[in-house]
Design a protein around this motif. Structure first.
Motif, PDB file in Angstrom:
ATOM      1  N   SER A  49      -0.722  -1.287   0.006  1.00 40.38           N
ATOM      2  CA  SER A  49      -0.558  -0.234   1.014  1.00 40.38           C
ATOM      3  C   SER A  49       0.837   0.396   0.993  1.00 40.38           C
ATOM      4  O   SER A  49       1.085   1.377   1.682  1.00 40.38           O
ATOM      5  N   MET A  50       1.743  -0.197   0.184  1.00 40.37           N
ATOM      6  CA  MET A  50       3.119   0.318   0.136  1.00 40.37           C
ATOM      7  C   MET A  50       3.600   0.403  -1.315  1.00 40.37           C
ATOM      8  O   MET A  50       4.373  -0.431  -1.765  1.00 40.37           O
ATOM      9  N   PRO A  51       3.137   1.420  -2.047  1.00 40.15           N
ATOM     10  CA  PRO A  51       3.469   1.521  -3.464  1.00 40.15           C
ATOM     11  C   PRO A  51       4.966   1.363  -3.728  1.00 40.15           C
ATOM     12  O   PRO A  51       5.783   1.866  -2.958  1.00 40.15           O
ATOM     13  N   ASN A  53       6.651  -1.286  -3.446  1.00 42.38           N
ATOM     14  CA  ASN A  53       7.215  -2.403  -2.677  1.00 42.38           C
ATOM     15  C   ASN A  53       6.452  -3.655  -3.085  1.00 42.38           C
ATOM     16  O   ASN A  53       5.255  -3.598  -3.335  1.00 42.38           O
ATOM     17  N   PRO A 203       0.515  -0.601   7.356  1.00 41.42           N
ATOM     18  CA  PRO A 203       0.756  -1.089   5.993  1.00 41.42           C
ATOM     19  C   PRO A 203       1.647  -2.333   5.946  1.00 41.42           C
ATOM     20  O   PRO A 203       1.460  -3.198   5.106  1.00 41.42           O
ATOM     21  N   SER A 274       6.667   1.333   7.766  1.00 43.32           N
ATOM     22  CA  SER A 274       5.749   1.340   6.623  1.00 43.32           C
ATOM     23  C   SER A 274       4.784   2.528   6.637  1.00 43.32           C
ATOM     24  O   SER A 274       4.583   3.166   5.605  1.00 43.32           O
ATOM     25  N   GLY A 275       4.200   2.846   7.786  1.00 40.69           N
ATOM     26  CA  GLY A 275       3.239   3.948   7.840  1.00 40.69           C
ATOM     27  C   GLY A 275       3.882   5.290   7.519  1.00 40.69           C
ATOM     28  O   GLY A 275       3.261   6.152   6.885  1.00 40.69           O
ATOM     29  N   TYR A 277       6.338   5.677   5.481  1.00 44.09           N
ATOM     30  CA  TYR A 277       6.538   5.626   4.032  1.00 44.09           C
ATOM     31  C   TYR A 277       5.221   5.891   3.305  1.00 44.09           C
ATOM     32  O   TYR A 277       5.142   6.762   2.432  1.00 44.09           O
ATOM     33  N   SER A 278       4.191   5.166   3.694  1.00 47.70           N
ATOM     34  CA  SER A 278       2.920   5.239   2.968  1.00 47.70           C
ATOM     35  C   SER A 278       2.263   6.612   3.095  1.00 47.70           C
ATOM     36  O   SER A 278       1.621   7.077   2.160  1.00 47.70           O
ATOM     37  N   LYS A 281       3.995   8.797   0.588  1.00 43.56           N
ATOM     38  CA  LYS A 281       3.608   8.370  -0.760  1.00 43.56           C
ATOM     39  C   LYS A 281       2.196   8.842  -1.098  1.00 43.56           C
ATOM     40  O   LYS A 281       1.936   9.324  -2.196  1.00 43.56           O
ATOM     41  N   ALA A 282       1.289   8.680  -0.143  1.00 43.89           N
ATOM     42  CA  ALA A 282      -0.113   9.026  -0.394  1.00 43.89           C
ATOM     43  C   ALA A 282      -0.277  10.535  -0.569  1.00 43.89           C
ATOM     44  O   ALA A 282      -0.951  10.992  -1.491  1.00 43.89           O
ATOM     45  N   TYR A 313      12.052   2.156   3.356  1.00 45.85           N
ATOM     46  CA  TYR A 313      11.535   1.706   2.057  1.00 45.85           C
ATOM     47  C   TYR A 313      11.894   2.704   0.961  1.00 45.85           C
ATOM     48  O   TYR A 313      11.656   2.449  -0.208  1.00 45.85           O
TER      49      TYR A 313
END
Ligand code: PBG
Length: 324
Positions: A49-51, A53, A203, A274-275, A277-278, A281-282, A313
């Motif tokens: 869920s956290m590319p 990392n 995430p 995390s959210g 960040y993700s 990323k997504a 992150y």
């Protein structure tokens, strides 16, 4: 100021002029990079869920930390995944616990890198809650000594700063007292002071394997609807001895960062979680946004809102871009 005497566009004409009047600047000096440590050897497992990392064992973590230090990032924040979880989160305050081992190894190799430890029980309890459970409820006062013990064991391992993220009432005071009595008067506390019950942590819970087995965190983390309460919460932590106060998450809470910055004179940290960040990323992976540009814009907005320190992150990516 009126047009045409004043034309704001004049000072935006060239990059040179824009650079001269830029009000906010990102600096690697203000970044903290969160890392996840697990037991074992040669482990480096990407968190889906956290590319980019990873779950890392201590040996790999030390290599990673040395790259982080080389990039000029001053500090890391450590999260541990224990071998065994139990009712009272015993491995959180074990002298040979995973975070304690990691701190010792990193400080031995990289004495100049600041190691900050997350102090909470949720990764260590089998029910995934941030404290001990009595009659189905998180028992605030029974949890406090365990948090203090966790912070002390991190300090004994060589942590440069401890960061309680549990949101139990009164934890900063008991941690400060415990550290002071045991000779760690010099170790600062960065409190997750205004920490909201946020869905942006999704995430991370996959990363830290800390999803609560029942219920949620709304009995201790703050209601996203509240801002005045954040001022009270931060005020309590300041009175109890916090050295840095944190707002978390960051992007949806820029108003809170701003208000806390206005209200208090301590350093303010913001955790871009995390959210946050993700999502970037997504969307970038799908080709919908320019991930690098959005990342920088988001970080800049957190700083502009008033954060002195940003936990992210993206810290390595930012450091690489700033170093160019
Ligand atoms: C609790 C803790 C959490 C995060 C940092 N410390 C999770 C939670 O409160 O559920 C979230 C960080 C993130 O989402 O990046 N130990």
């Amino acid at each position: 100021m009126y047009y045409p005497a004043y034309r704001p566009r004049r000072m935006r004409e060239t990059e040179t002029l824009r650079r001269m009047v830029r009000e906010t600047r990102l600096s690697v000096d203000n970044l903290i990079y969160p890392l996840f440590v697990v037991h074992g050897k040669k482990v480096k497992k990407e968190i889906p869920s956290m590319p980019a990392n990873y779950h890392m064992s201590v040996d790999i973590l030390v290599e990673e930390a040395s790259q982080v230090a080389e990039l000029g990032i001053p500090a890391i924040m450590l999260f541990g995944i224990p071998r065994k979880k139990d009712e009272v989160g015993s491995e959180a305050y074990l002298d040979k616990g995973i975070v304690q081992q990691a701190v010792r190894a990193i400080k031995k190799q990289l004495p100049g890198l600041a190691v900050i430890t997350d102090v909470c029980l949720c990764e260590y309890t089998e029910h995934g809650h941030c404290g001990v459970i009595t009659d189905g409820r998180i028992d605030n006062d029974a949890t406090l000594p365990l948090l203090a013990q966790t912070a002390l064991s991190h300090a004994e391992a060589g942590a440069d700063m401890v960061a309680p993220s549990d949101m139990m009432d009164g934890r900063v005071a008991v941690i400060r007292d415990k550290l002071d009595r045991d000779g760690y008067t010099h170790i600062p506390i960065m409190s997750y002071a205004a920490k909201y019950a946020s869905s942006f942590y999704g995430p991370f819970r996959q990363a830290a394997l800390s999803t609560p087995a029942f219920g949620d965190r709304r009995s201790h983390q703050m209601d996203p609807a509240n801002a005045l309460e954040a001022i009270r919460e931060v005020g309590m932590d300041v009175d109890e001895g916090a050295d840095v106060v944190m707002v978390k998450p960051a992007l949806s809470y820029l108003d809170i960062i701003h208000r806390i910055r206005q209200e208090y004179d301590l350093p303010v940290a913001a955790y871009s979680v995390s959210g946050e960040y993700s999502m970037i990323k997504a969307a970038a992976a799908a080709g919908w946004i320019d991930g690098e540009k959005v990342m920088l814009e988001v970080m800049l907005s957190i700083k502009r809102a008033g954060a002195d320190i940003i936990l992210t992150y993206f810290a390595k990516d930012i450091a690489k871009l700033l170093g160019k």
